[in-house]
Design a protein around this motif. Structure first.
Motif, PDB file in Angstrom:
ATOM      1  N   ALA A  62       0.851  -1.191   0.000  1.00 13.00           N
ATOM      2  CA  ALA A  62       0.000   0.000   0.000  1.00 13.00           C
ATOM      3  C   ALA A  62       0.884   1.237   0.000  1.00 13.00           C
ATOM      4  CB  ALA A  62      -0.917   0.025   1.218  1.00 13.00           C
ATOM      5  N   GLY A  63       0.388   2.313  -0.595  1.00 11.77           N
ATOM      6  CA  GLY A  63       1.129   3.566  -0.595  1.00 11.77           C
ATOM      7  C   GLY A  63       2.481   3.462  -1.272  1.00 11.77           C
ATOM      8  N   GLY A  64       2.609   2.551  -2.258  1.00 13.00           N
ATOM      9  CA  GLY A  64       3.873   2.384  -2.962  1.00 13.00           C
ATOM     10  C   GLY A  64       4.934   1.647  -2.187  1.00 13.00           C
ATOM     11  N   SER A  65       4.575   1.022  -1.049  1.00 13.29           N
ATOM     12  CA  SER A  65       5.545   0.326  -0.209  1.00 13.29           C
ATOM     13  C   SER A  65       5.012  -1.033   0.211  1.00 13.29           C
ATOM     14  CB  SER A  65       5.868   1.138   1.049  1.00 13.29           C
ATOM     15  OG  SER A  65       6.462   2.373   0.741  1.00 13.29           O
ATOM     16  N   ILE A  66       5.941  -1.926   0.533  1.00 13.39           N
ATOM     17  CA  ILE A  66       5.612  -3.154   1.243  1.00 13.39           C
ATOM     18  C   ILE A  66       5.669  -2.845   2.738  1.00 13.39           C
ATOM     19  CG2 ILE A  66       6.486  -5.434   1.865  1.00 13.39           C
ATOM     20  CD1 ILE A  66       5.162  -5.587  -0.753  1.00 13.39           C
ATOM     21  N   TRP A  67       4.660  -3.311   3.472  1.00 17.73           N
ATOM     22  CA  TRP A  67       4.623  -3.142   4.924  1.00 17.73           C
ATOM     23  C   TRP A  67       4.670  -4.527   5.551  1.00 17.73           C
ATOM     24  CZ3 TRP A  67       4.575   1.860   6.794  1.00 17.73           C
ATOM     25  CH2 TRP A  67       4.247   2.864   5.868  1.00 17.73           C
ATOM     26  N   ALA A  68       5.642  -4.720   6.442  1.00 17.14           N
ATOM     27  CA  ALA A  68       5.828  -6.017   7.091  1.00 17.14           C
ATOM     28  C   ALA A  68       5.655  -5.854   8.589  1.00 17.14           C
ATOM     29  CB  ALA A  68       7.212  -6.577   6.772  1.00 17.14           C
ATOM     30  N   LEU A  69       4.642  -6.520   9.142  1.00 13.31           N
ATOM     31  CA  LEU A  69       4.376  -6.474  10.578  1.00 13.31           C
ATOM     32  C   LEU A  69       4.913  -7.749  11.201  1.00 13.31           C
ATOM     33  CD1 LEU A  69       3.057  -5.172  13.069  1.00 13.31           C
ATOM     34  CD2 LEU A  69       0.924  -6.317  12.424  1.00 13.31           C
ATOM     35  N   GLY A 108      -4.699   1.487   3.597  1.00 17.53           N
ATOM     36  CA  GLY A 108      -5.491   2.071   2.534  1.00 17.53           C
ATOM     37  C   GLY A 108      -6.021   3.421   2.951  1.00 17.53           C
ATOM     38  N   HIS A 109      -6.472   4.201   1.973  1.00 21.86           N
ATOM     39  CA  HIS A 109      -7.005   5.530   2.255  1.00 21.86           C
ATOM     40  C   HIS A 109      -5.941   6.427   2.872  1.00 21.86           C
ATOM     41  CE1 HIS A 109     -11.056   7.113   1.652  1.00 21.86           C
ATOM     42  NE2 HIS A 109     -10.816   7.990   2.609  1.00 21.86           N
ATOM     43  N   GLY A 110      -4.655   6.091   2.613  1.00 20.71           N
ATOM     44  CA  GLY A 110      -3.558   6.888   3.133  1.00 20.71           C
ATOM     45  C   GLY A 110      -3.173   6.605   4.569  1.00 20.71           C
ATOM     46  N   TRP A 111      -3.717   5.509   5.168  1.00 19.54           N
ATOM     47  CA  TRP A 111      -3.456   5.190   6.567  1.00 19.54           C
ATOM     48  C   TRP A 111      -3.097   3.716   6.726  1.00 19.54           C
ATOM     49  CZ3 TRP A 111      -3.628   9.118  10.182  1.00 19.54           C
ATOM     50  CH2 TRP A 111      -4.290  10.292   9.807  1.00 19.54           C
ATOM     51  N   ARG A 127      -6.343   3.502  13.788  1.00 18.07           N
ATOM     52  CA  ARG A 127      -5.807   4.195  12.612  1.00 18.07           C
ATOM     53  C   ARG A 127      -4.451   4.804  12.958  1.00 18.07           C
ATOM     54  NH1 ARG A 127      -8.630   9.479   9.944  1.00 18.07           N
ATOM     55  NH2 ARG A 127      -8.289  10.161  12.094  1.00 18.07           N
ATOM     56  N   VAL A 128      -3.459   4.580  12.083  1.00 20.94           N
ATOM     57  CA  VAL A 128      -2.087   5.019  12.348  1.00 20.94           C
ATOM     58  C   VAL A 128      -1.536   5.725  11.119  1.00 20.94           C
ATOM     59  CG1 VAL A 128       0.270   4.217  12.800  1.00 20.94           C
ATOM     60  CG2 VAL A 128      -1.650   3.224  14.061  1.00 20.94           C
ATOM     61  N   SER A 129      -0.802   6.806  11.325  1.00 20.54           N
ATOM     62  CA  SER A 129      -0.223   7.571  10.235  1.00 20.54           C
ATOM     63  C   SER A 129       0.912   6.796   9.560  1.00 20.54           C
ATOM     64  CB  SER A 129       0.319   8.902  10.773  1.00 20.54           C
ATOM     65  OG  SER A 129       1.146   9.538   9.820  1.00 20.54           O
ATOM     66  N   MET A 130       0.896   6.730   8.221  1.00 20.73           N
ATOM     67  CA  MET A 130       2.000   6.124   7.491  1.00 20.73           C
ATOM     68  C   MET A 130       3.281   6.943   7.641  1.00 20.73           C
ATOM     69  SD  MET A 130       0.528   4.794   3.822  1.00 20.73           S
ATOM     70  CE  MET A 130      -0.671   3.464   3.686  1.00 20.73           C
TER      71      MET A 130
END
Length: 413
Positions: free
Chosen positions: A297-304, A343-346, A361-364
């Motif tokens: 999302a947001g042009g990045s891979i996010w790994a939790l 999604g939706h920038g968050w 909800r958390v800020s990217m």
């Protein structure tokens, strides 16, 4: 430790690590699942403690002479969020926006979701609790939040992927029976069956007009990847044979990324052209089995990872761009942030812990929380709620009895 825990750890230790991660061209890394399992069991225990406290409070309330003892024995189960407990020194609970829940759809047993912009597609398990059930595909019309069709899918749990070009589910068959079925998104009727030179397929992902599949080539611990043209159904093998268990795959315009043995993030660059292996430098990565730990999302891979550690990764190179920890979004480390979507920038975490239960909800950009949508505690019965999705502009959270649709536009900012 339960028998299931022991079996899974034994299985992970025997995943053919001597062969190495051939796609990445690197020596294998040992599998470390102990910390993840201990964290998961600890969170389950905290959930059980909260339930026991709630039952105790109800019993005390029934005895008039002991009413004054209720606040000492239990914090209230509702409303959410609850007031701070004794000794809590962290920040106050995030502001809750209950009005953001746009729909409560009566669907239980949800195990997976996907969407194409006009409909959301749900895989759900139905049957008698405690006994093997069957699986259904359910389509939800996003304009009315009503079921538009539902079809049976048999007793083997399928994987699902959807996009503007179609809808696909896996089968339990090998090449002869066809491992993937392309369905009509409007009706759920089969359009085409894909027969790949492999065993059953275990994961699907869609991106930029192409479907990607991970399929067994010699049992569950040896896998291959295929790129499938969504218009023609032509399948092309990408990369070599992977030794190890593949828990998830995520397709991006630049690469196909996957998690190997719950501990390694690997990729195949340029999956639409000549492939080459990629490896993320996110050191110490480990995700709890069953957790949602890899998204795009947001042009990045996010790994939790386990321990509430979140990495933002460049999908073209695997380089870690930034790491967030519980210090940003859960400073006292009291929540259960194991599940993530974006999604939706968050970023959107599913939080099952104190002091908040719901979608956080958390800020990217900063990793700081910015309010959330409460989900009543114990909404998933004896299990923690463990799924959160971003589909067609909405956040979706399955509970024991309902599928909640959250409208991000209803949250300020």
């Amino acid at each position: 430790m339960t028998g299931t825990d022991t079996d899974l750890k034994r299985r992970l230790r025997g995943l053919g690590l001597a062969d190495g991660a051939r796609l990445a061209g690197q020596a294998p890394l040992p599998v470390h699942t102990g910390d993840a399992w201990r964290d998961l069991r600890a969170r389950h225990e905290r959930s059980a403690v909260r339930r026991r406290r709630g039952l105790l409070a109800a019993a005390v309330t029934a005895v008039a002479a002991l009413v004054i003892a209720v606040p000492l024995l239990s914090r209230p189960a509702a409303p959410v969020p609850s007031p701070p407990r004794s000794g809590y020194t962290g920040p106050p609970p995030p502001k809750a926006y209950s009005a953001a829940i746009a729909a409560r759809i009566p669907l239980s047993g949800v195990v997976a979701m996907a969407g194409d912009g006009s409909q959301a597609y749900v895989i759900r398990q139905v049957g008698t609790p405690g006994l093997p059930g069957t699986f259904q595909l359910v389509a939800i019309d996003l304009s009315s939040d009503t079921v538009s069709f539902q079809d049976g899918l048999g007793r083997q749990e399928p994987m699902i992927a959807a996009g503007p070009a179609g809808l696909w589910v896996t089968t339990s068959y090998g090449q002869a029976g066809g491992q993937i079925i392309a369905l009509d998104p409007a009706t759920g009727r089969p359009r085409q069956r894909y027969h790949l030179p492999a065993g059953p397929c275990t994961a699907l992902s869609y991106s930029a007009g192409r479907l990607y599949a991970s399929c067994n080539v010699a049992g569950a611990t040896r896998n291959g990847f295929w790129r499938i043209d969504s218009r023609t159904g032509r399948a092309t093998r990408i990369g070599g044979t992977l030794s190890g268990f593949v828990s998830s795959i995520v397709a991006t315009p630049d690469a196909l990324w996957y998690v190997r043995n719950y501990t390694q993030i690997r990729g195949i660059a340029h999956p639409a052209g000549r492939p080459s292996p990629l490896s993320s430098d996110f050191g110490g990565y480990e995700v709890s089995p069953g957790g949602q730990g890899l998204i795009y999302a947001g042009g990045s891979i996010w790994a939790l990872a386990a321990g509430e550690q979140l990495a933002r990764i460049d999908p073209a190179t695997g380089r870690v761009l930034r790491i967030y920890t519980y210090r940003q979004y859960d400073p006292s480390r009291l929540g259960g942030l194991d599940f993530l979507t974006a999604g939706h920038g968050w970023l959107w975490f599913l939080d099952n812990g104190y002091p908040f239960s719901g979608v956080l909800r958390v800020s990217m950009a900063t990793g700081h929380p910015a309010g959330g949508v409460p989900v009543p505690a114990n909404s998933c019965g004896q299990q923690i709620c463990s799924q959160v999705y971003y589909i067609s502009g909405s956040i979706w959270v399955p509970t024991a009895e309902l599928l909640l649709r959250i409208n991000p536009a209803k949250l300020p900012g």
